[in-house]
Design an enzyme around this catalytic site. Structure first.
Site, mmCIF file in Angstrom:
data_model
loop_
_atom_site.group_PDB
_atom_site.id
_atom_site.type_symbol
_atom_site.label_atom_id
_atom_site.label_comp_id
_atom_site.label_asym_id
_atom_site.label_seq_id
_atom_site.Cartn_x
_atom_site.Cartn_y
_atom_site.Cartn_z
ATOM 1 N N GLY A 241 0.838 -1.205 0.000
ATOM 2 C CA GLY A 241 0.000 0.000 0.000
ATOM 3 C C GLY A 241 0.867 1.247 0.000
ATOM 4 C CD GLU A 693 4.875 6.008 7.481
ATOM 5 O OE1 GLU A 693 4.986 7.076 8.100
ATOM 6 O OE2 GLU A 693 3.894 5.726 6.783
#
Lengths: 733, 316
Positions: A241, A693
């Site tokens: 995603g 991240e």
């Protein structure tokens, strides 16, 4: 439960199952092809028809007319929905561009029709027969650099304006003023957006691929003007995603519209060539960075002026974001200029803001260290801060950036590097080393779960949390196993279904920390329920090896549940202390070695090391997998990834995986990841933070700095392709 | 993809005859390029002639001391052939520098020569492209042209030929053998096989519509050192920014062909005379009349530097 004070010693600290490097419980399903992705769920709805979308051929303007007669008559066609049949459908604020409906075209490949047919081939062939007449806007603008130049004098409200940046910068002993650019980047996830839709009256079920189930349910309610309860989404497996599946997107809307029109289930996937321009991308940035420091290397002034593209209503890629909190410096001026450019929608992509921002800032830090004649590791250490420079009254809950740098330097043997750029050679290759820091916030969001003990003694966990390839299944199972004192094998996890309790979902690096905290809360509720049933104090219960032990007695979980499952549900909510009194973040240091061909400029990354500070690591194997994936993406951003803009027609030209290059195996060398031992009790009861991240933050700059160290050629425009420094390589014979 | 009819050809001549009999027919072998283009409706054949059953999958020695490579020899098999590896290293290296293992397993020798350009505007049917739709214009001119031709292009088209294999075959002076519907055969030197775009970029080779490639013949081995240096933005699975195919003799003479810079394999025998004078001398001859864009002018420098790297490696 509310998490409104730092975690103390609790059951999760046992770390018998949590914290262990366990293989993904969904791994065998994935590697044997048994995990069904949205488009392959042939069994969920009968008589599925296939939808194929048509994208706009212009970037901005309106549709004058559409002729669908030929398409309608094409073999196998059951129905066609065009954008002209309806007003523009409402959207929620998370989406910047509208998804469907009306004549107005906001971007290239905007969805304007969907053809439904008996087969994929028939639908695709018919879609190509739709004739569209457009009227193009002549005032559209697609060139970020040009618009930025025009609007540099605009009065923009700074993100931070602390102290007096301009005077401090002007009087600084050593200064740097440099401008960096990062291109648009494409998520390029393996699984395209795909949905199967089926209506039952005014109730809609979507089998889809989406990171944020509840956000999308709310968005559907707005778009179709029906109560949120009328929508069910199911998204158990997601083939990547990176932010492009955070929101409701055109695949789901078109499948729903088409299914309603033909009265049957319709499945639809966005074709790869439509993906780049139809969905979202990481916005382009132009970043001017100014740093002033004393001779000793103390930063006194830091200015970061970011310009980025967005459609109306968005804020693009805010490159100044990480600069708010990463380094000390009393005088700060940070600006984000989100400029309206009529390219497709820029929106979140892995570490939005930090990724592009650190690509620039961490080159600037390298340049500054060189000006100061300092080791770039040392320069970063000197400018570490234990308080949030943007709100100095707030401490970082845990910040071990210095340890990341020091540990990394030691393991990487940083001291042995060549300090004079362009002067280490091995045969035809120039060798260079680079370092960069990594910073990423560690948010947490409300997250719920339902946990049951079943008659066979197994534990079932249900939550609408998603696993986008990250390992959510596994860490959630580990949490439940730890909390309920069972082995991982007897925990059954069901994710991604909107019928389950609402979770934090996957995004913003909050998924792992938040969703496991939600499962923790639900498990505590279940333990309490069991205690009530046994009429003992929950504190007196010990759960281990499938038994509940108390007062020298023990009862098997299977026995407790023999008359029927015992179920509890709860949600964790995070108190304000977490954000108001403290700044929670994750930190890292990246070290990279590259070889650059002295004649041709070809770049080969030879070695990579990341040292990460992210609290307690719930599963070192899945966490490592996240980080090496992110490091790979960082190499892509450094060396090859770039959405090429056609500034005449306003679209991304290289809109497939042949044109948009991401790293292949041959580009990626040995990758080492070290997680610092630690826990962050301010984060969640499990004392964990995300890493998915953090892993991409700073990587690209470490590569860039290594290329500089190898060649002596500083490149400030990503990606660092050889054409940008070929003329600065050694003369050829 | 448009609907099409399909047949399997029984012999090379039958295949050619079938092509003559059906307007808009195309041969299909590996299909690695054609099927993609059909899905995007860039290619819309009305009839496909499957030539996979024709044999033509052997590599045989010729009486002249060279090799005859059947048109259906797969790229993987050609690259791995002992004789090719020993005597025509430039060809083996070019092949393995192209595509991916899976694609090379399917792709054929004849098909590789007939690949279409990877120009992104050719691939986007919303954009004008004289190659795809003659007379519609060239959106690549003034557009994103980093990958495109610096020489040999025209106002009408600046596409490059994407093949690696063809670059090596050009340096080897390979010859393409064909048969037509009447059974006539001809031998076409690779130098003459591909056409420059001029005003008709949609016509890419000298093949007649009913002409079928049966083999590619390599002349006697040249000896010397063989190089194929392909420069690209990632280490594998990408088309060349610039590639240099070279066969270099111990005395410093040799042959050079370039890929990634032109609509066909780019070679100029006269330029090779300048080899003793170094890369710059050769490249300046090879690029006489070049008309690069702002996006791709680096390719001239890159070609020079890549050739310099090859020459340096040859010197050892």
């Amino acid at each position: 439960m509310r998490f409104d004070s730092p975690a103390e010693q609790n059951v999760s600290d046992r770390m018998k199952v949590l914290g262990q490097p366990l293989r993904r419980i969904d791994g065998p399903l994935k590697t044997t092809g048994m995990a069904p992705y949205a488009y392959e769920r042939h069994g969920v709805a009968k008589d599925q028809l296939v939808g194929y979308p048509l994208g706009s051929a212009i970037a901005k303007g309106r549709i004058v007319s559409m002729d669908i007669n030929e398409a309608q008559a094409s073999p196998g066609v059951v129905g066609i929905v065009t954008t002209l049949e309806m007003e523009r459908l409402p959207k929620v604020d998370w989406n910047v561009a509208y998804l469907f409906g009306g004549r107005e075209i906001q971007h290239y490949h905007q969805a304007i029709a969907v053809v439904v047919a008996n087969s994929f081939e028939e639908a695709r062939a018919a879609a190509a027969l739709i004739r569209v007449e457009y009227e193009e806007d002549q005032d559209a603008t697609y060139d970020l650099a040009a618009v930025r130049q025009e609007r540099l004098s605009d009065d923009v409200e700074p993100i931070d304006n602390i102290g007096d940046f301009e005077s401090a910068y002007a009087s600084a002993e050593v200064t740097l003023d440099a401008t960096y650019t990062t291109p648009g980047q494409c998520h390029a996830q393996m699984e395209p957006h795909a949905t199967i839709a089926q209506w039952d009256g005014d109730h809609l079920t979507l089998w889809t691929s989406n990171q944020m189930i509840e956000w999308s349910r709310q968005a559907l309610a707005t778009t179709f003007d029906l109560p949120a309860e009328n929508f069910r989404l199911d998204s158990p497996y997601i083939g990547g995603g990176f932010g492009v599946k955070l929101f409701l997107r055109a695949d789901a809307v078109m499948a729903a519209l088409a299914a309603r029109k033909v009265g049957r289930a319709v499945k639809l996937a966005l074709p790869r060539p439509m993906s780049a321009n139809n969905t979202t991308h990481r916005g382009l940035t132009i970043q001017r960075i100014r740093i002033g420091a004393s001779q000793e290397g103390k930063i006194t002034a830091i200015g970061h002026d970011n310009a980025t593209n967005t459609l109306p209503g968005g804020d693009g890629e805010n490159g100044a974001r990480a600069t708010r909190r990463f380094y000390a410096g009393e005088n700060r001026l940070l600006i984000n200029r989100a400029l309206e450019i009529h390219l497709p929608e820029s929106n979140a992509m892995r570490a939005p803001g930090e990724t592009a921002g650190l690509m620039a800032l961490e080159i600037a830090m390298d340049e500054m260290a060189e000006k100061l004649g300092m080791d770039p590791v040392e320069f970063r250490i000197i400018n570490d801060t234990q308080v949030d420079p943007s709100h100095p009254e707030r401490q970082f809950s845990e910040r071990h950036f210095i340890e990341c740098l020091q540990r990394g330097a030691e393991v990487f043997n940083w001291a042995s590097r060549n300090k004079a750029p362009g002067s280490r050679r091995e045969g035809a290759w120039l060798i260079g080393h680079g370092v960069a820091g990594a910073y990423r916030d560690a948010p947490a969001e409300t997250s719920g779960a339902r946990v049951s003990v079943r008659p066979d003694g197994s534990i079932r966990v249900e939550t609408d949390m998603t696993d986008i390839g990250t390992g959510s299944y596994t860490i959630i199972a580990q949490t439940a196993a730890e909390m309920m004192g069972v082995s991982l094998e007897v925990v059954n996890v069901d994710l991604g279904d909107s019928r389950h309790p609402v979770s934090a979902g996957s995004g913003g690096q909050w998924g792992a920390a938040s969703s496991t905290a939600g499962v923790y809360a639900a498990c505590l509720a279940l333990r309490k329920k069991i205690a009530e049933r046994l009429a003992v104090d929950p504190e007196a219960l010990e759960f281990s090896e499938g038994y509940v032990r108390y007062n020298d007695q023990q009862t098997a979980l299977s026995e407790l549940a023999s008359a029927g499952s015992i179920t509890a549900e709860d949600s964790i909510e995070f108190g304000d202390f977490r954000s108001e009194e403290y700044q929670l973040a994750t930190f890292g240091a990246h070290f990279v070695e590259v070889a650059v061909h002295a004649t041709t400029g070809e770049i080969r990354v030879r070695r990579m090391l990341a040292v990460c500070d992210a609290g307690r690591i719930l599963n070192p194997m899945t966490a490592r997998s996240q980080v090496i994936g992110a490091m790979t993406m960082g190499v892509g951003a450094a060396l090859m990834e770039s959405l090429a803009v056609d500034t005449r027609h306003g679209f991304f030209v290289n809109h497939d995986l042949a044109g948009y290059e991401v790293p292949v195996h041959a580009d990626i060398p040995a990758q080492q990841v070290i997680f610092l031992e630690g826990e962050d009790p301010y984060s969640t009861p499990l004392k964990a933070k995300g890493v998915g991240e953090l892993g991409i933050c700073g990587v690209s700059a470490a590569v860039a700095n290594a290329v500089y160290n190898a060649t002596g050629a500083r490149v400030r425009d990503y990606p660092i392709t050889l054409d940008k420094f070929l003329d600065r390589l050694p003369e050829i014979a | 993809m448009r609907a099409f009819s399909y047949e399997r050809a029984g012999s090379p001549q039958e295949a050619a005859a079938a092509a003559a009999a059906h307007e808009g027919a195309q041969f299909i072998a590996g299909g690695t390029n054609l099927l993609d283009l059909m899905k995007l409706e860039i290619e819309t054949p009305s009839h496909l002639i499957d030539v996979n059953g024709l044999g033509l999958d052997t590599i045989e020695a010729t009486a002249e001391g060279g090799l005859r490579i059947g048109a259906l020899v797969r790229n993987t098999d050609l690259a791995a052939d002992q004789r090719v590896r020993r005597d025509y290293g430039v060809l083996s290296r070019a092949l393995v520098a192209g595509a991916s293992g899976q694609l090379r397993n399917k792709a054929t020798t004849g098909g590789n020569l007939l690949q279409r350009t990877r120009c992104p505007y050719f691939y986007d049917t919303n954009m004008s492209c004289n190659k795809r739709e003659p007379g519609s214009g060239c959106a690549a001119q003034g557009g994103y042209s980093r990958q495109l031709a610096v020489i040999g292009g025209s106002e009408a088209c600046i596409a490059t030929h994407p093949s690696d294999m063809a670059i090596a075959m050009r340096v080897l002076d390979a010859v393409v053998e064909t048969v037509n519907a009447e059974g006539d055969t001809r031998a076409i030197p690779l130098a003459d096989f591909h056409l420059l775009p001029g005003d008709t970029p949609h016509i890419e080779t000298v093949l007649a519509p009913d002409e079928f490639i049966t083999a590619v013949v390599l002349p006697r081995p040249l000896g010397g050192q063989h190089f194929y240096h392909k420069v690209r933005d990632r280490a594998s699975y990408a088309f060349a920014l610039v590639s240099v195919a070279a066969v270099i003799q111990p005395d410093g003479s040799g042959r050079i062909a370039l890929g990634g810079v032109a609509p066909k394999p780019w070679r100029n025998e006269a330029a090779e005379a300048a080899m003793p004078n170094g890369a710059r001398a050769v490249i300046s001859r090879l690029f006489e009349g070049a008309t690069p864009t702002e996006d791709n002018e680096f390719k001239v420098t890159l070609a020079e530097r890549t050739l310099a790297a090859v020459l340096a490696e040859a010197r050892g």
